[in-house]
Design an enzyme around this catalytic site. Structure first.
Site, PDB file in Angstrom:
ATOM      1  N   ALA A   1     -43.178 -10.764  15.854  1.00  0.00           N
ATOM      2  CA  ALA A   1     -43.718 -10.978  17.203  1.00  0.00           C
ATOM      3  C   ALA A   1     -42.651 -10.828  18.282  1.00  0.00           C
ATOM      4  CB  ALA A   1     -44.367 -12.359  17.303  1.00  0.00           C
TER       5      ALA A   1
ATOM      6  N   SER B   1     -43.344 -21.009  11.981  1.00  0.00           N
ATOM      7  CA  SER B   1     -43.954 -22.350  12.035  1.00  0.00           C
ATOM      8  C   SER B   1     -45.469 -22.259  12.208  1.00  0.00           C
ATOM      9  CB  SER B   1     -43.312 -23.213  13.128  1.00  0.00           C
ATOM     10  OG  SER B   1     -43.184 -22.552  14.354  1.00  0.00           O
TER      11      SER B   1
ATOM     12  N   GLY C   1     -44.721 -17.886  16.409  1.00  0.00           N
ATOM     13  CA  GLY C   1     -45.551 -16.683  16.389  1.00  0.00           C
ATOM     14  C   GLY C   1     -45.386 -15.978  15.057  1.00  0.00           C
ATOM     15  N   LEU C   2     -46.134 -14.922  14.888  1.00  0.00           N
ATOM     16  CA  LEU C   2     -46.107 -14.167  13.640  1.00  0.00           C
ATOM     17  C   LEU C   2     -44.756 -13.497  13.412  1.00  0.00           C
ATOM     18  CD1 LEU C   2     -49.593 -12.439  13.993  1.00  0.00           C
ATOM     19  CD2 LEU C   2     -49.011 -14.324  12.443  1.00  0.00           C
ATOM     20  N   SER C   3     -44.487 -13.131  12.172  1.00  0.00           N
ATOM     21  CA  SER C   3     -43.304 -12.340  11.850  1.00  0.00           C
ATOM     22  C   SER C   3     -43.389 -11.028  12.625  1.00  0.00           C
ATOM     23  CB  SER C   3     -43.264 -12.063  10.341  1.00  0.00           C
ATOM     24  OG  SER C   3     -42.148 -11.276  10.012  1.00  0.00           O
TER      25      SER C   3
ATOM     26  N   LYS D   1     -39.905 -13.275  18.385  1.00  0.00           N
ATOM     27  CA  LYS D   1     -39.382 -14.622  18.639  1.00  0.00           C
ATOM     28  C   LYS D   1     -37.860 -14.635  18.726  1.00  0.00           C
ATOM     29  CE  LYS D   1     -41.170 -16.165  14.873  1.00  0.00           C
ATOM     30  NZ  LYS D   1     -41.744 -14.862  14.455  1.00  0.00           N
ATOM     31  N   SER D   2     -37.200 -14.105  17.708  1.00  0.00           N
ATOM     32  CA  SER D   2     -35.735 -14.126  17.672  1.00  0.00           C
ATOM     33  C   SER D   2     -35.141 -13.243  18.755  1.00  0.00           C
ATOM     34  CB  SER D   2     -35.229 -13.691  16.296  1.00  0.00           C
ATOM     35  OG  SER D   2     -35.614 -14.631  15.313  1.00  0.00           O
TER      36      SER D   2
END
Length: 198
Positions: A35, A105, A31-33, A37-38
């Site tokens: 978003a 990615s 996903g986008l920065s 994810k981490s």
């Protein structure tokens, strides 16, 4: 490289799964920065650890401090970054771990290459589909502001495209609901798929 032969391990996938009490898999958070994810992958890692399951989080920023510190952000370098991480994730999967990979990615082809490295059902694509407007309003690292000011070129979502997954196994928008419910959705998927015990 014809002289290089793959060494077969004495321990099988099923033997490792039996020892660990769960199946290995790669959960690929894309996903986008900004978003989430981490954050989402980290919360899932904590929940899996609490349950006594074996997992490890590969984070996009962290691997650029070592494994991929020689790479920039050109198209070629981004591809190589994902290729390297995919190979590491595969090794960790072979060891029986639940591998949580949190990377922008942005290119579908690179994610598909990682999927092709492993067996059917061992790659679980998690599209963290938080809208660009939300990601930009969060901007935890100030990257969107720099990209809008022209200080960062080829920034995904602003000056470089993000190719959203076509058929991700899971889609989560972190601007909807709370972190606990989002982690519960991931855990439910892993239980229903037979990856982890209930």
């Amino acid at each position: 490289m014809n002289h290089i032969v793959w060494h077969q391990h004495a321990i099988t996938h099923s033997e490792r799964a039996a020892q660990k009490g769960h199946r290995g898999a790669i959960l690929w958070f894309t996903g986008l920065s900004g978003a989430g994810k981490s954050t989402l992958a980290g919360a899932l890692e904590a929940e899996l650890f609490r349950r006594g399951l074996h997992s490890y989080l590969l984070d996009g920023d962290n691997v650029r401090h070592g494994l991929c510190k020689d790479l920039g952000f050109s198209l070629e370098d981004r591809r190589e970054n994902i290729r390297r991480v995919g190979e590491v994730a595969k090794l960790m999967l072979d060891a029986g771990l639940l591998v949580l990979s949190a990377f922008v990615s942005p290119q579908r082809a690179e994610r598909d290459l990682v999927r092709a490295l492993v067996g059917e059902g061992e790659f679980i694509e998690v599209h963290v589909a938080t809208p660009l407007t939300v990601c930009e309003s969060r901007d935890p690292k100030g990257l969107y502001q720099k990209a809008r000011a022209g200080e960062i070129k080829d920034f995904t979502g602003i000056s470089s495209p993000y190719e959203a997954p076509v058929s991700a196994e899971l889609v989560i928008d972190t601007s909807e609901g709370d972190l606990d419910s989002q982690v519960a959705k991931l855990v439910d998927y892993l239980i229903s798929g037979g990856y982890i015990p209930a």
